[in-house]
Design an enzyme around this catalytic site. Structure first.
Site, PDB file in Angstrom:
ATOM      1  N   TYR A  60      80.707  61.959 -24.029  1.00 25.39           N
ATOM      2  CA  TYR A  60      79.855  62.532 -22.990  1.00 25.39           C
ATOM      3  C   TYR A  60      78.940  63.579 -23.606  1.00 25.39           C
ATOM      4  CZ  TYR A  60      79.968  61.132 -18.193  1.00 25.39           C
ATOM      5  OH  TYR A  60      79.722  60.458 -17.042  1.00 25.39           O
ATOM      6  N   GLU A  62      75.935  65.079 -21.720  1.00 24.45           N
ATOM      7  CA  GLU A  62      74.882  65.487 -20.774  1.00 24.45           C
ATOM      8  C   GLU A  62      74.108  66.663 -21.351  1.00 24.45           C
ATOM      9  OE1 GLU A  62      76.845  66.307 -17.093  1.00 24.45           O
ATOM     10  OE2 GLU A  62      76.593  64.254 -16.382  1.00 24.45           O
ATOM     11  N   ASP A 206      52.670  52.325 -19.525  1.00 28.99           N
ATOM     12  CA  ASP A 206      53.953  51.627 -19.581  1.00 28.99           C
ATOM     13  C   ASP A 206      53.832  50.584 -20.690  1.00 28.99           C
ATOM     14  OD1 ASP A 206      56.215  50.156 -19.331  1.00 28.99           O
ATOM     15  OD2 ASP A 206      56.089  49.891 -17.155  1.00 28.99           O
ATOM     16  N   THR A 232      60.413  50.191 -23.223  1.00 26.44           N
ATOM     17  CA  THR A 232      61.748  49.678 -23.518  1.00 26.44           C
ATOM     18  C   THR A 232      61.887  49.616 -25.030  1.00 26.44           C
ATOM     19  OG1 THR A 232      60.909  47.434 -23.525  1.00 26.44           O
ATOM     20  CG2 THR A 232      61.854  48.199 -21.462  1.00 26.44           C
ATOM     21  N   LYS A 235      62.322  45.004 -26.592  1.00 25.08           N
ATOM     22  CA  LYS A 235      61.398  43.866 -26.583  1.00 25.08           C
ATOM     23  C   LYS A 235      60.864  43.667 -28.008  1.00 25.08           C
ATOM     24  CE  LYS A 235      60.883  44.429 -21.630  1.00 25.08           C
ATOM     25  NZ  LYS A 235      60.037  44.680 -20.452  1.00 25.08           N
ATOM     26  N   ARG A 241      69.043  47.387 -26.047  1.00 27.11           N
ATOM     27  CA  ARG A 241      68.541  47.432 -24.671  1.00 27.11           C
ATOM     28  C   ARG A 241      68.475  48.890 -24.235  1.00 27.11           C
ATOM     29  NH1 ARG A 241      67.366  43.832 -21.233  1.00 27.11           N
ATOM     30  NH2 ARG A 241      67.807  42.375 -22.891  1.00 27.11           N
TER      31      ARG A 241
END
Ligand SMILES: *Cc1c(COP(=O)(O)O)cnc(C)c1O
Length: 419
Positions: A60, A62, A206, A232, A235, A241
């Site tokens: 974790y 954060e 984008d 992303t 691609k 991913r």
């Protein structure tokens, strides 16, 4: 050092959960056994897969490096800092955020940083190639924002910059978005910058589809022009991913706060580390050659399909993908997708601009070359691929004979080396 860390152990999976292990093996066979022409997919390297399958998934974290809400972040902090530095170097960006879980999550964060529900946003229309997150009624963007759409001209099938300017002046959007999922041509980022400046809007690019081509220096970069670039990592860029955001220093705080805590909780540190690995790979001369080859292959594939009587929308491509109008061969996109699938060719049906058919049927297909180029295929193979698609789409003869030839072709260019 054969096993430098407690990493993926397929034998353990096969013993503990043979059902899932079998699916993993079958999916690898599927990826290797056919032609993968989905424009948004690629084959990651074993190094990226190793980082993804690591114990960093347990942690974790954060917050951001040096400012976490949990202890024990000393090692993951290093991975994230290395990744951020690599991203800034590779793209010449002032700030990078590697935490978005996906392209859609990156976009939600950018909206969160710059607009409030009810604000006006100007973005590319979905039927002309825009993404769901650019204002679709079934997506948060269309539900929470007043989205005005621009499209492509009917005669050229290129973005109509005059229309974009006119709509911007008429609607005074706070945010203008460019970038698409099914637009084969270069986007004029300077023109979008000028339009955004004219109306005082934030410019968000984008770059989900084409950022890998930017990384490989094969097409112009949006970074100097955009306030924020979302994309992303899986691609053309060939990473895990996930999503990423680049922005000007003046927006760094707003973007970081919008990713966490506004839109996400703990980051996927295994994915952040894998993004760092992919960024290192993308900074190599080999990757630059790859990016150039992806485009050369897409152009050869589009030309080959044109020879088969299937019209490339806008006359061709400058990128990794081509949008193909099938009306000339009298086959719908849905039929073509199904026939190609039966022949071991994976691609997707796609609406074309001013499509007379509904989206579920569609008059076109979209093809992309990131996967086949990673496999090592070149423009010679693209001629063969185009003729195989032509035979499958026209449904000539036995689909099994096309499937057999697809099998021979991909066997000569294995997606992952045989074990
Ligand atoms: C793929 C894509 C996205 C979404 O990425 P996900 O990781 O699927 O959420 C967003 N915008 C554009 C333009 C895309 O092509």
């Amino acid at each position: 050092m054969t096993q430098p860390f407690w990493g993926p152990d397929f034998t353990a999976l096969a013993q503990e959960d043979p059902q899932i292990a079998d699916i993993l093996l079958a999916e690898l066979d599927r990826q290797r056994g056919g032609l993968q022409l989905i424009a948004s997919e690629n084959f990651t390297s074993p190094a990226v897969l190793a980082a993804l399958g690591s114990t960093l998934s347990n942690k974790y974290a954060e917050g951001y490096p040096g400012r976490r809400y949990y202890g024990g972040c000393v090692e993951v902090d290093k991975a994230e800092v290395i990744g951020m530095e690599r991203a800034k170097d590779l793209f010449g960006a002032e700030h990078a955020n590697l935490q978005p879980h996906s392209g859609a999550s990156a976009n939600i964060a950018a909206y969160g940083a710059f607009v409030k529900p009810g604000d006006t946003v100007l973005a590319m229309s979905l039927p002309h190639g825009g993404h769901l997150t650019h204002g679709s009624k079934v997506n948060f963007s269309g539900k929470w924002f007043d989205v005005v759409s621009y499209g492509v001209r009917e005669d050229t099938e290129l973005i109509d910059y005059d229309e974009v300017l006119a709509l911007a002046k008429q609607h005074r959007p706070k945010l203008i978005i460019c970038g698409a999922t099914a637009y084969p041509r270069l986007i004029d980022f300077a023109a979008f910058r000028a339009i955004a400046d004219e109306v005082g809007a934030i410019l968000m690019v984008d770059a989900a589809h084409f950022i890998g081509l930017v990384a490989g220096k094969a097409i112009p970069s949006p970074v100097p022009y955009a306030d924020v670039v979302c994309f992303t990592t899986h691609k053309v860029l060939r990473g895990p991913r996930g999503g990423m955001i680049l922005c000007k220093e003046e927006h760094a705080k707003a973007i970081d706060k919008a990713v966490f805590p506004m839109m996400q909780g703990g980051p996927l540190m295994h994915a952040v580390a894998a993004k760092a690995v992919a960024l290192k790979e993308a900074a190599t001369p080999e990757y630059q050659r790859y990016a150039a080859d992806v485009i050369a292959n897409a152009q050869a594939l589009a030309a080959g399909l044109a020879d088969e009587g299937m019209r490339p929308v806008s006359g061709g491509t400058d990128t990794h993908l081509a949008l193909i109008d099938l009306q000339g061969v009298g086959v719908t996109g849905a039929e073509a997708e199904e026939r190609c699938d039966a022949a071991g060719i994976t691609l997707n049906k796609n609406a074309i601009p001013y499509d007379p058919n509904p989206p579920a049927v569609a008059s076109g297909i979209r093809v992309g070359t990131p996967c086949v180029t990673t496999q090592g295929m070149g423009v010679g193979e693209m001629k063969t691929v185009a003729s195989l698609i032509g035979r499958a789409v026209r449904d000539e003869g036995d689909p099994q004979s096309v499937r057999d030839e697809v099998g021979e072709l991909v066997a000569a260019f294995p997606a992952y080396p045989a074990d």
